[in-house]
Motif scaffolding. Structure first.
Motif, short mmCIF file in Angstrom:
data_model
loop_
_atom_site.label_atom_id
_atom_site.label_comp_id
_atom_site.label_asym_id
_atom_site.label_seq_id
_atom_site.Cartn_x
_atom_site.Cartn_y
_atom_site.Cartn_z
N VAL A 327 7.33 -25.18 41.47
CA VAL A 327 8.71 -24.70 41.65
C VAL A 327 9.55 -25.83 42.24
O VAL A 327 9.13 -26.51 43.18
CB VAL A 327 8.74 -23.48 42.59
CG1 VAL A 327 10.16 -23.00 42.81
CG2 VAL A 327 7.89 -22.35 42.03
N ASN A 328 10.75 -26.00 41.68
CA ASN A 328 11.71 -26.96 42.21
C ASN A 328 12.51 -26.25 43.31
O ASN A 328 13.43 -25.47 43.04
CB ASN A 328 12.65 -27.44 41.10
CG ASN A 328 13.54 -28.57 41.56
OD1 ASN A 328 13.84 -28.71 42.75
ND2 ASN A 328 13.97 -29.40 40.62
N LEU A 329 12.15 -26.51 44.56
CA LEU A 329 12.77 -25.81 45.68
C LEU A 329 14.25 -26.15 45.80
O LEU A 329 15.07 -25.27 46.11
CB LEU A 329 12.04 -26.16 46.98
CG LEU A 329 12.36 -25.29 48.19
CD1 LEU A 329 12.03 -23.83 47.92
CD2 LEU A 329 11.57 -25.78 49.42
N SER A 330 14.62 -27.39 45.55
CA SER A 330 16.04 -27.77 45.61
C SER A 330 16.85 -27.02 44.57
O SER A 330 17.96 -26.54 44.84
CB SER A 330 16.18 -29.28 45.39
OG SER A 330 15.56 -30.00 46.43
N GLY A 331 16.28 -26.88 43.35
CA GLY A 331 17.00 -26.15 42.30
C GLY A 331 17.22 -24.70 42.67
O GLY A 331 18.30 -24.15 42.46
N LEU A 332 16.18 -24.05 43.23
CA LEU A 332 16.33 -22.64 43.64
C LEU A 332 17.36 -22.50 44.75
O LEU A 332 18.15 -21.55 44.76
CB LEU A 332 14.98 -22.09 44.11
CG LEU A 332 13.92 -21.86 43.04
CD1 LEU A 332 12.66 -21.29 43.67
CD2 LEU A 332 14.43 -20.91 41.96
N ALA A 333 17.36 -23.43 45.70
CA ALA A 333 18.33 -23.37 46.81
C ALA A 333 19.75 -23.53 46.29
O ALA A 333 20.68 -22.81 46.72
CB ALA A 333 17.99 -24.43 47.84
N VAL A 334 19.96 -24.47 45.37
CA VAL A 334 21.31 -24.68 44.81
C VAL A 334 21.78 -23.44 44.07
O VAL A 334 22.94 -23.00 44.21
CB VAL A 334 21.30 -25.91 43.89
CG1 VAL A 334 22.61 -26.01 43.11
CG2 VAL A 334 21.09 -27.18 44.70
N GLU A 335 20.88 -22.84 43.26
CA GLU A 335 21.26 -21.62 42.54
C GLU A 335 21.65 -20.49 43.50
O GLU A 335 22.63 -19.78 43.28
CB GLU A 335 20.09 -21.16 41.66
CG GLU A 335 19.90 -21.97 40.41
CD GLU A 335 18.85 -21.37 39.52
OE1 GLU A 335 18.37 -20.27 39.83
OE2 GLU A 335 18.51 -22.00 38.51
N THR A 336 20.88 -20.33 44.56
CA THR A 336 21.16 -19.26 45.51
C THR A 336 22.51 -19.49 46.20
O THR A 336 23.29 -18.54 46.40
CB THR A 336 20.03 -19.19 46.55
OG1 THR A 336 18.79 -19.03 45.88
CG2 THR A 336 20.26 -18.02 47.50
N VAL A 337 22.78 -20.71 46.61
CA VAL A 337 24.06 -21.01 47.25
C VAL A 337 25.22 -20.70 46.31
O VAL A 337 26.25 -20.13 46.72
CB VAL A 337 24.08 -22.48 47.71
CG1 VAL A 337 25.49 -22.89 48.14
CG2 VAL A 337 23.09 -22.69 48.86
N ARG A 338 25.07 -21.05 45.03
CA ARG A 338 26.13 -20.76 44.07
C ARG A 338 26.38 -19.26 43.95
O ARG A 338 27.53 -18.81 43.83
CB ARG A 338 25.75 -21.33 42.71
CG ARG A 338 25.84 -22.85 42.63
CD ARG A 338 25.33 -23.33 41.29
NE ARG A 338 25.39 -24.79 41.17
CZ ARG A 338 24.83 -25.48 40.19
NH1 ARG A 338 24.16 -24.83 39.24
NH2 ARG A 338 24.92 -26.80 40.15
#
Length: 505
Positions: A327-338
């Motif tokens: 899992v790309n943790l940075s990608g999941l965090a960015v999606e959640t913030v959006r």
């Protein structure tokens, strides 16, 4: 693969006890036969040896002096006595000093050469005469009057094995026949001993089967064998854990039902109020709009509660949590913030992300994408709930330069959580005292379940060194920071940010 059949412990022990007995019994018969042969042959060997020795004495006394021709003939009475045995046939043979035949049976085999030859020493051997097995006693005889001479005569007496076989058979019958009675008796005694030994297990089985399904009390260990005690202790430990789990589920369901009653009661009240005003003709568009707004808010709370309960159940599902990938943790965090940006704008909260770009992230976390996404969403949702207008919420991802750890942090500038309550906030339906936040009380409990499923420890501390309740110049509190350290692995060659699990193109 076919399901393995159930095996009986009683039958298995019985097999292992009787199988060696049934294998050893034929071996015992064979050994008894061999021993019986030896026992039966000893008296007849002594008798045969005496006959050979007596014949040798007669031959030595009748032998002519040296220098004259050797000659010997057994007296007719002696020959008749030698062959008087009705059960077996007796053969004899006398060979002279030069090995020439003197008397007896010519077809009796000569023993193999043995060195040195010692006169008057009795020997035995097994041989055949005319296709019939015989026992042979033989010795070399030194004639009288030839002292000092190395020349000897051979005297042999042979006998068939009829008497020996009959005696051996009688011994075998006397030993083996009682075993035919003892063997079934031994099997019966073994069966009865096993049945008595397994009786406590049957009693334990009956006690367990007679229990009510709701009875999870420990099994009494005082009336069980020592060999079964570890198994009963393990069952008691399982019953204890099961009791705790069922109690926790009952408590959880009771709390969930209680929490759902509030939005459902609001829905019903607002609907009844709107209906009453319409029936009385006192309703206006503004009042109906206000009632519909309250109904929508109550339904939103109920839907949020149901979603949280489903997320909690999903986090506790071990089988579901085992389906993992990189899992790309940075990608999941960015999606959640959006996803939370519109809500943050409505509350005038500065929501931001700090960390590597999703496409440039070098490390991956091995976990369940949906659960990790739920973890981040609940942390951000909790931060937005408790952060006042004008505050900040930051989601931060820090990658270890050595490639071992990826750190996820969610911090806010809200009122913070006192140290005495930092462990309690992870309990279901718990809300910090002194707050009027409208939440389900399940968010952080879901976060802890997901973190435990991924073997991740959560650290909670304040973002500012302020006492709870003490304000700052900007009107914010000490805040709260949630920190989690995930085990990391290098990004696979050729993979893209969109190709990683958990990211949508």
């Amino acid at each position: 693969m076919a399901e393995r059949e159930h095996r009986s412990l009683f039958g298995e022990i019985l097999d292992w006890m009787l199988a060696p007995l049934l294998v050893i019994w034929p071996i015992s018969v064979a050994l008894t036969w061999l021993v019986a042969q030896g026992i039966a042959g000893r008296p007849y060997d002594r008798e045969l040896g005496e006959m050979a020795r007596n014949l040798g004495l007669q031959v030595a006394a009748a032998q002519a002096p040296e220098g004259r021709r050797s000659r010997y003939a057994l007296a007719p009475e002696a020959a008749a006595l030698l062959r008087a045995d009705e059960a077996d046939t007796v053969f004899y043979q006398v060979l002279g000093l030069r090995g020439e035949f003197l008397s007896g049976d010519r077809h009796l085999p000569v023993p193999e050469a043995e060195a040195p030859i010692v006169p008057w020493v009795l020997h035995f051997r097994d041989d055949e005469v005319g296709g019939e097995n015989v026992r042979v006693a033989y010795l070399w005889v030194a004639p009288e009057g030839m002292a000092g001479s190395t020349q000897t005569m051979l005297v042999q007496v042979a006998e068939t094995l009829g008497k020996r076989s009959r005696l051996a058979s009688e011994i075998i019958k006397g030993v083996i026949l009682p075993q035919f009675v003892i063997l079934p008796l031994a099997v019966l005694l073994v069966w009865m001993a096993l049945a008595r030994g397994i009786a406590p297990l049957n009693d334990l089985q009956r006690r367990i089967r007679s229990r009510e399904s709701s009875d999870l009390s420990p099994i009494d260990e005082r009336r069980i064998p020592d060999e079964v005690a570890p198994l009963v202790r393990a069952i008691n430990d399982l019953l204890g854990r099961l009791d705790q789990s069922i109690s926790a589920q009952k408590h959880f369901l009771a709390d969930a039902a209680h929490q759902l009653k509030t939005p459902l009661a609001g829905l019903r009240t607002q609907a009844e109020l709107a209906q009453r005003e319409i029936d009385e003709g006192r309703s206006s568009p503004a009042e109906l709009k206000r009632s519909l707004k309250q109904i929508a808010l109550s339904s939103q709370r109920a839907a949020h509660m149901v979603n949280q309960l489903l997320a909690m159940a999903r986090a506790e599902d071990q089988e579901h949590a085992q389906r993992r990938s990189d899992v790309n943790l940075s990608g999941l965090a960015v999606e959640t913030v959006r996803d939370f940006v519109p809500r943050a704008l409505d509350k005038h909260i500065d929501l931001g992300f700090e960390g590597p770009d999703a496409s440039q992230s070098a490390l991956r976390v091995h976990g369940h994408p949906l659960l990790i996404r739920e973890l981040i969403r609940n942390l951000v949702d909790n931060a937005l709930l408790y952060t006042p207008a004008g505050g900040t919420v930051t989601v931060r991802v820090v990658e270890d330069p050595f490639g071992q750890v990826v750190v996820l942090q969610v911090e806010d500038s809200g009122p913070g959580i006192p140290e005495s309550e930092r462990e309690k906030v992870f309990q279901p339906f718990y809300r910090a005292l002194g707050t009027n936040v409208d939440g389900s009380g399940l968010g952080l409990a879901i976060v802890r379940e997901i973190a435990q499923a991924h073997d991740v420890e959560i650290t909670l501390d304040a973002t500012r060194s302020l006492r709870p309740g003490q304000g700052t110049e900007d009107g914010q509190g000490p805040g709260a920071r949630f920190t989690m350290r995930f085990g990391a692995r290098p990004r696979a060659e050729g993979s893209t940010a969109e190709g990683d699990a958990g990211l949508e193109p």
